[in-house]
Design an enzyme around this catalytic site. Structure first.
Site, PDB file in Angstrom:
ATOM      1  N   HIS A 163      24.716  -0.141   2.638  1.00 55.65           N
ATOM      2  CA  HIS A 163      24.637   1.170   1.914  1.00 55.65           C
ATOM      3  C   HIS A 163      26.072   1.200   1.102  1.00 55.65           C
ATOM      4  O   HIS A 163      27.206   0.961   1.501  1.00 55.65           O
ATOM      5  CB  HIS A 163      24.618   2.251   2.913  1.00 55.65           C
ATOM      6  CG  HIS A 163      23.435   2.468   3.395  1.00 55.65           C
ATOM      7  ND1 HIS A 163      22.312   3.082   2.360  1.00 55.65           N
ATOM      8  CD2 HIS A 163      22.579   2.551   4.559  1.00 55.65           C
ATOM      9  CE1 HIS A 163      21.308   3.422   3.045  1.00 55.65           C
ATOM     10  NE2 HIS A 163      21.276   2.949   4.285  1.00 55.65           N
ATOM     11  N   HIS A 215      20.131   6.163   8.332  1.00 57.02           N
ATOM     12  CA  HIS A 215      20.973   5.955   9.672  1.00 57.02           C
ATOM     13  C   HIS A 215      21.981   7.136   9.741  1.00 57.02           C
ATOM     14  O   HIS A 215      22.034   7.979  10.786  1.00 57.02           O
ATOM     15  CB  HIS A 215      21.656   4.708   9.675  1.00 57.02           C
ATOM     16  CG  HIS A 215      20.599   3.535  10.283  1.00 57.02           C
ATOM     17  ND1 HIS A 215      19.839   3.018   9.581  1.00 57.02           N
ATOM     18  CD2 HIS A 215      21.143   2.792  11.435  1.00 57.02           C
ATOM     19  CE1 HIS A 215      19.145   2.133  10.141  1.00 57.02           C
ATOM     20  NE2 HIS A 215      19.797   1.845  11.272  1.00 57.02           N
TER      21      HIS A 215
END
Length: 244
Positions: free
Chosen positions: A206, A157
């Site tokens: 993440h 992303h």
């Protein structure tokens, strides 16, 4: 007309290439190289058996100190973070790329459209390869607040949003000489890139270094695209006989 020898032709080709490079272009090449070096430095964290104190501390900043399983903010705020993070997902970015490329073609900017699409596709492929290569596990320190199915480093992303938005900003800024417009498009691109990256940490999917790695490599792709476009955009290439 004087005939050029093979050696003379090679020298002339170098002069042609050099004539297309500006100081600003050289600076972008150096910046792209620095971004790649930063990515390689960040990639060293994937060799650690346990996450670093930096990764753990930053990830926990986004959690309730009394209950790390609970992200800070209300339920509505959590849902807003999921909405924002979706902007960096494959489906949303694909739709954005198609619309942006079609718009560039509509305004008769085929070179810009080609550079934009090729850069994003190359970044997507590169991200898949790098995730498989480093195979870093997702954070288990806190629960995941959204579904994930790939490895952690680098953040797809963060990387792909950086590539998409920064590359498009670079293209748009090259089409308009106004400084205010350049500042506006880059401000929007940076804001979207940073915000999407932070949502990945907030949602617990993440480590911060995953996001930093995605940002640095995404910036390198965008800078490279700008350099390619700058060299390619000349309307009439310099002919060898023009250099005599």
């Amino acid at each position: 007309m004087k005939r050029l020898t093979p050696r003379g032709g090679a020298i002339a080709w170098v002069r042609v290439a050099a004539s297309r490079l500006e100081l600003r272009t050289l600076a972008m090449i150096v910046a792209a190289g620095a971004a790649v070096m930063a990515f390689l430095e960040l990639s060293e964290v994937t060799e650690l058996a346990d996450p670093s104190a930096f990764d753990r501390q930053i990830l926990l900043w986004f959690r309730n100190p009394a209950n790390p399983a609970d992200p800070i903010g209300s339920r509505a705020f959590e849902e807003a973070m999921r909405d924002i993070t979706a902007l960096g997902g494959f489906a949303c970015l694909l739709l954005f790329v198609v619309i942006a490329a079609a718009s560039l073609l509509f305004f008769r900017k085929p070179r810009q459209a080609i550079v934009f699409v090729v850069t994003v596709l190359a970044a997507e492929l590169g991200n898949d390869v790098l995730k498989a290569f480093y195979s870093r596990p997702r954070p288990q320190l806190v629960p995941h607040e959204t579904y994930v199915y790939t490895h952690s480093f680098p953040s797809g992303h963060a990387m792909l949003s950086a590539v998409t938005f920064l590359t498009l900003a670079a293209i748009l800024s090259s089409l308009d000489a106004r400084r205010g417009f350049k500042a506006f498009v880059f401000s929007v691109a940076i804001f979207l890139t940073v915000t999407i990256g932070l949502t990945r940490i907030y949602l617990g999917v993440h480590w911060p270094t995953d996001v930093l790695g995605g940002w640095t490599l995404g910036a390198a792709f965008a800078l490279t695209a700008r350099v390619v476009l700058g060299v390619w955009r000349r309307e009439r290439p310099v002919e060898i006989q023009d250099l005599k």
